[in-house]
Design a protein around this motif. Structure first.
Motif, mmCIF file in Angstrom:
data_model
loop_
_atom_site.group_PDB
_atom_site.id
_atom_site.type_symbol
_atom_site.label_atom_id
_atom_site.label_comp_id
_atom_site.label_asym_id
_atom_site.label_seq_id
_atom_site.Cartn_x
_atom_site.Cartn_y
_atom_site.Cartn_z
ATOM 1 N N ILE A 33 0.686 -1.142 -0.110
ATOM 2 C CA ILE A 33 0.015 0.047 0.021
ATOM 3 C C ILE A 33 1.034 1.216 -0.121
ATOM 4 O O ILE A 33 1.849 1.156 0.691
ATOM 5 N N ALA A 34 0.504 2.222 -0.922
ATOM 6 C CA ALA A 34 1.419 3.251 -0.887
ATOM 7 C C ALA A 34 0.560 4.750 -1.032
ATOM 8 O O ALA A 34 -0.486 4.658 -1.826
ATOM 9 N N PHE A 35 0.897 5.642 -0.221
ATOM 10 C CA PHE A 35 0.080 6.782 0.072
ATOM 11 C C PHE A 35 0.735 7.659 -1.127
ATOM 12 O O PHE A 35 2.211 7.951 -1.322
ATOM 13 N N LYS A 36 0.107 8.439 -2.090
ATOM 14 C CA LYS A 36 0.468 9.007 -3.325
ATOM 15 C C LYS A 36 0.192 10.524 -3.215
ATOM 16 O O LYS A 36 -0.804 10.866 -2.520
ATOM 17 N N GLU A 37 0.928 11.356 -4.087
ATOM 18 C CA GLU A 37 0.697 12.655 -3.981
ATOM 19 C C GLU A 37 -0.705 12.833 -4.735
ATOM 20 O O GLU A 37 -0.858 12.112 -5.580
ATOM 21 N N PRO A 38 -1.483 13.409 -4.406
ATOM 22 C CA PRO A 38 -1.405 14.706 -3.426
ATOM 23 C C PRO A 38 -2.014 14.704 -2.012
ATOM 24 O O PRO A 38 -2.764 15.506 -1.446
ATOM 25 N N THR A 39 -1.684 13.510 -1.448
ATOM 26 C CA THR A 39 -2.137 13.300 -0.002
ATOM 27 C C THR A 39 -1.740 14.249 0.821
ATOM 28 O O THR A 39 -0.322 14.722 0.792
ATOM 29 N N ASN A 40 -2.588 14.980 1.507
ATOM 30 C CA ASN A 40 -2.251 15.790 2.399
ATOM 31 C C ASN A 40 -2.952 16.004 3.618
ATOM 32 O O ASN A 40 -4.191 15.774 3.609
ATOM 33 N N LEU A 41 -2.339 16.286 5.029
ATOM 34 C CA LEU A 41 -2.786 16.674 6.304
ATOM 35 C C LEU A 41 -2.779 17.895 6.599
ATOM 36 O O LEU A 41 -1.724 18.665 6.393
ATOM 37 N N ASP A 42 -3.960 18.500 6.770
ATOM 38 C CA ASP A 42 -4.216 19.864 6.988
ATOM 39 C C ASP A 42 -3.280 20.374 8.274
ATOM 40 O O ASP A 42 -3.785 20.036 9.261
ATOM 41 N N SER A 43 -2.621 21.299 7.985
ATOM 42 C CA SER A 43 -1.564 21.678 9.242
ATOM 43 C C SER A 43 -2.487 22.864 10.212
ATOM 44 O O SER A 43 -1.829 22.932 11.238
ATOM 45 N N ARG A 44 -3.556 23.036 9.665
ATOM 46 C CA ARG A 44 -4.502 24.280 10.344
ATOM 47 C C ARG A 44 -5.198 23.616 11.531
ATOM 48 O O ARG A 44 -5.778 24.332 12.276
ATOM 49 N N VAL A 45 -5.520 22.005 11.555
ATOM 50 C CA VAL A 45 -6.441 21.473 12.425
ATOM 51 C C VAL A 45 -5.957 21.537 13.932
ATOM 52 O O VAL A 45 -4.588 21.639 14.140
ATOM 53 N N ASN A 46 -6.901 21.205 14.816
ATOM 54 C CA ASN A 46 -6.493 21.278 16.061
ATOM 55 C C ASN A 46 -5.734 20.095 16.472
ATOM 56 O O ASN A 46 -5.640 18.944 16.044
ATOM 57 N N VAL A 47 -4.800 20.268 17.507
ATOM 58 C CA VAL A 47 -3.865 19.067 18.180
ATOM 59 C C VAL A 47 -4.970 18.579 19.160
ATOM 60 O O VAL A 47 -5.671 19.058 19.806
ATOM 61 N N ILE A 48 -4.826 17.254 19.106
ATOM 62 C CA ILE A 48 -5.670 16.305 19.773
ATOM 63 C C ILE A 48 -4.701 15.372 21.024
ATOM 64 O O ILE A 48 -3.763 14.768 20.522
ATOM 65 N N SER A 49 -5.182 15.633 22.282
ATOM 66 C CA SER A 49 -3.902 15.052 23.237
ATOM 67 C C SER A 49 -4.951 13.700 23.790
ATOM 68 O O SER A 49 -4.308 12.985 24.617
ATOM 69 N N ALA A 50 -6.172 13.815 23.672
ATOM 70 C CA ALA A 50 -6.897 12.490 24.043
ATOM 71 C C ALA A 50 -6.416 11.315 23.536
ATOM 72 O O ALA A 50 -6.236 11.105 22.205
ATOM 73 N N PRO A 51 -6.295 9.989 24.276
ATOM 74 C CA PRO A 51 -6.166 8.807 23.614
ATOM 75 C C PRO A 51 -7.002 8.411 22.336
ATOM 76 O O PRO A 51 -8.156 8.746 22.395
ATOM 77 N N PHE A 52 -6.373 7.692 21.356
ATOM 78 C CA PHE A 52 -7.022 7.485 20.172
ATOM 79 C C PHE A 52 -8.052 6.457 20.894
ATOM 80 O O PHE A 52 -8.065 5.258 21.234
ATOM 81 N N ASN A 53 -9.240 6.718 20.015
ATOM 82 C CA ASN A 53 -10.611 5.762 20.498
ATOM 83 C C ASN A 53 -11.309 5.506 19.027
ATOM 84 O O ASN A 53 -12.152 6.845 18.847
ATOM 85 N N PRO A 54 -11.478 4.472 18.233
ATOM 86 C CA PRO A 54 -11.951 4.783 17.001
ATOM 87 C C PRO A 54 -13.572 4.983 16.993
ATOM 88 O O PRO A 54 -14.207 5.174 16.072
ATOM 89 N N GLY A 55 -14.032 4.701 18.313
ATOM 90 C CA GLY A 55 -15.536 4.760 18.463
ATOM 91 C C GLY A 55 -15.845 6.508 18.960
ATOM 92 O O GLY A 55 -17.120 6.592 19.259
ATOM 93 N N ASP A 56 -14.847 7.291 19.119
ATOM 94 C CA ASP A 56 -15.057 8.578 19.585
ATOM 95 C C ASP A 56 -14.354 9.569 18.369
ATOM 96 O O ASP A 56 -13.209 9.505 18.328
ATOM 97 N N SER A 57 -15.137 10.203 17.719
ATOM 98 C CA SER A 57 -14.504 10.897 16.761
ATOM 99 C C SER A 57 -14.010 12.204 17.001
ATOM 100 O O SER A 57 -13.260 13.085 16.568
ATOM 101 N N THR A 58 -13.895 12.390 18.386
ATOM 102 C CA THR A 58 -13.243 13.670 18.850
ATOM 103 C C THR A 58 -11.717 13.296 19.225
ATOM 104 O O THR A 58 -10.926 14.130 19.729
ATOM 105 N N THR A 59 -11.289 12.127 19.146
ATOM 106 C CA THR A 59 -10.086 11.609 19.420
ATOM 107 C C THR A 59 -9.195 11.400 18.068
ATOM 108 O O THR A 59 -7.899 11.095 18.029
ATOM 109 N N PHE A 60 -9.857 11.794 16.983
ATOM 110 C CA PHE A 60 -9.007 11.956 15.839
ATOM 111 C C PHE A 60 -9.623 13.091 14.633
ATOM 112 O O PHE A 60 -10.725 13.523 14.876
ATOM 113 N N ASN A 61 -8.403 13.456 14.073
ATOM 114 C CA ASN A 61 -8.971 14.492 12.920
ATOM 115 C C ASN A 61 -9.688 14.069 11.595
ATOM 116 O O ASN A 61 -10.579 14.731 11.080
#
Length: 525
Positions: free
Chosen positions: A162-190
């Protein structure tokens, strides 16, 4: 006097042969790939005497007429006719197709009327097989020249890259998240995005990537397959995620990529329902989103399943339906389906546990994710090697673009041929596979080729071997076209008139010779 009869008769024979050649050309004006013949006349000598007078030659030569000594084929390009049938092929340039009969004899032809038979072989109207080179999975020539066979189905291929290709981009303007990752909680990932990958049996699986911005120029990437966390494998040690770091210009800092948060794996753990209440307690406290129930037994009857926890305390099936619950603080799983009076019910589970704050450096182009076996031992685990190098982080919208190399089983839909002679199969799984490359033959002296009928040629001696090249080298292959006969009908009609008049003129010399002979005989009277 008598010789003139034979001279005239020779002329009649020569022009009669020419008429035969012309008639053959005209008869084949609609024959695909036909090459016109031209008659070559040669003169006959009846008498030849040379004397000398004062040192100068004096020639006395009486001709004996003419004959057709040979014919020459016109190998010029014929016009191309559009047929819209992809297996109809025309050579635009030099060369011949190579076809082989059931006895192994190879013929050469310009007629490109091919089709696939029931076995998938490309054959012409006579059932002879088109020759070329078969290609491997990477599109490279594999092995010697042989008959071209188009498989009627394509075996599934497991996703391994599997390869991530251009133009894959992560927006540098989004908030930093400090909560532990939880796939059932959308507030724990961007961000989250998913696409389909495949196991060794061709079963589709939903592969999801969760992106969590953890600091300035720093992101954690979590991978889930069918809702179950797939850990990073670094030399046999497992980690929960990949930590990506970016340079100030938004490019990936390739020297600062780590597998993050070491975890342990409980594989094929079996737990029983001794209390007949549908509760099963895991040996360790699981990581949220990592529990994968592979099978269960109900009253001794085994069932293979693909259930997982959603990180929010639910056990869900392949269709997203809730089939149970899990308490992450106790490791207890409840399956209402197994709430019965039987105390032999069991579940078989994979899960991650024992999260430890430890990291390991990884090559961003060779990140190995350790998968799970979705078929309970019947397939190879879904382990992949992934390339994150082309991911960027700039102040722009989130873009997700990834490529993977797996696919499900496919059935043949159609066949296509490119200009360079590559035979492609189009399959129902969306794959277009390069199957073979057509071989094109040519000869330094094409006059060694002898017509064998059915638009076929053979060299007049097997010691004459052709120059063989892949399609597209000395000529382009036009798919959906046929090369028409190169007979020029107007020129043949002119030749026909000329041959007729020449025949009449030779007949007239015989008549005139007969009249002169008659006058000679009348002298006696």
């Amino acid at each position: 006097m008598i010789q003139s009869f034979y001279t005239g008769n020779a002329g009649l024979g020569a022009n009669r042969e020419w008429l035969s050649v012309i008639s053959d050309n005209i008869a084949n004006v609609n024959t695909v790939g036909f090459k016109a013949e031209r008659a070559n006349f040669e003169d006959l000598i009846s008498k030849s005497l040379t004397t000398f007078a004062n040192g100068s030659p004096k020639n006395y030569e009486i001709g004996g007429g003419s004959f057709v000594g040979s014919t020459t084929k016109d190998f010029s390009q014929g016009s191309l006719m559009n047929t819209n049938t992809p297996t109809d092929l025309a050579l635009d340039g030099e060369g011949f197709f190579m076809v082989q009969d059931n006895q192994g004899l190879t013929y050469y032809t310009r007629a490109g009327q091919f089709r696939t038979n029931a076995e998938g072989d490309l054959i012409n109207l006579n059932g002879q097989k088109l020759l070329g080179w078969m290609l491997d999975r990477n599109g490279n020539i594999s092995g010697a020249i042989r008959s071209i066979n188009v498989p009627n189905s394509m075996e599934p291929a497991q996703t391994t890259q599997i390869a991530f290709k251009e133009p894959t981009n992560l927006d540098s303007r989004v908030n930093v998240i400090s909560a532990p990752f939880n796939p059932g909680d959308s507030t724990t990932f961007n961000y989250v995005n998913s696409f389909t990958t495949y196991d060794s049996l061709g079963n589709p699986h939903i592969t999801s990537y969760y992106f969590q911005r953890t600091g300035t120029n720093t992101w954690n990437v979590y991978k889930l397959i069918d809702g179950t966390i797939s850990p990073v494998d670094v030399g046999g040690t497992l980690y929960k995620s990949v930590r990506l770091s970016f340079n100030s210009d938004g490019t990936l800092d390739v020297n600062n990529i780590y597998a993050d948060t070491q975890v342990s794996l409980a594989s094929n753990e079996t737990q029983g329902d001794t209390a007949t209440d549908g509760y099963f307690t895991l040996s360790n406290l699981p990581v949220r989103g990592s529990v994968h129930i592979k099978s269960y037994s109900d009253s001794g009857t085994p069932y293979i399943v693909n259930w997982h926890d959603d990180g929010a305390g639910n056990i869900i099936d392949e269709n997203g339906e809730v089939v149970g619950s899990i308490d992450y603080t106790t490791g207890q799983i409840r399956i209402p389906l197994l709430e019965d009076t039987d105390n032999t019910d069991q579940i078989t589970v994979d899960y991650l546990y024992n999260e430890t704050a430890a990291m390991a450096a990884v090559d961003p182009t060779q990140v190995t994710f350790s998968g799970y076996d979705p078929n309970n031992g019947a397939a190879v685990p879904l382990t992949t090697t992934e390339n994150f190098k082309e991911i960027r982080q700039v102040a722009s919208d989130f873009i997700f673009y990834a490529q993977q190399d797996g696919y499900a089983k496919g059935d043949l839909l159609s066949v296509a041929v490119s200009e360079d002679g590559i035979v492609k199969g189009v399959y129902s799984n969306g794959q277009v596979k390069d199957i073979a490359r057509i071989a094109i033959a040519t000869f330094k002296d094409k006059e060694i080729l002898v017509r064998k009928g059915n638009n076929l040629y053979l060299p007049n001696s097997q010691t004459y071997t052709p120059i063989i090249v892949p399609g597209g080298v000395i000529s382009k292959i036009r798919s959906g076209f046929l090369e028409l006969s190169n007979v020029d009908i107007s020129r043949e009609f002119i030749n026909l008139i000329t041959a007729q008049r020449a025949y009449q003129a030779n007949a007239r010399t015989i008549t005139t010779s007969d009249q002169v002979l008659q006058e000679t005989m009348n002298i006696k009277r």
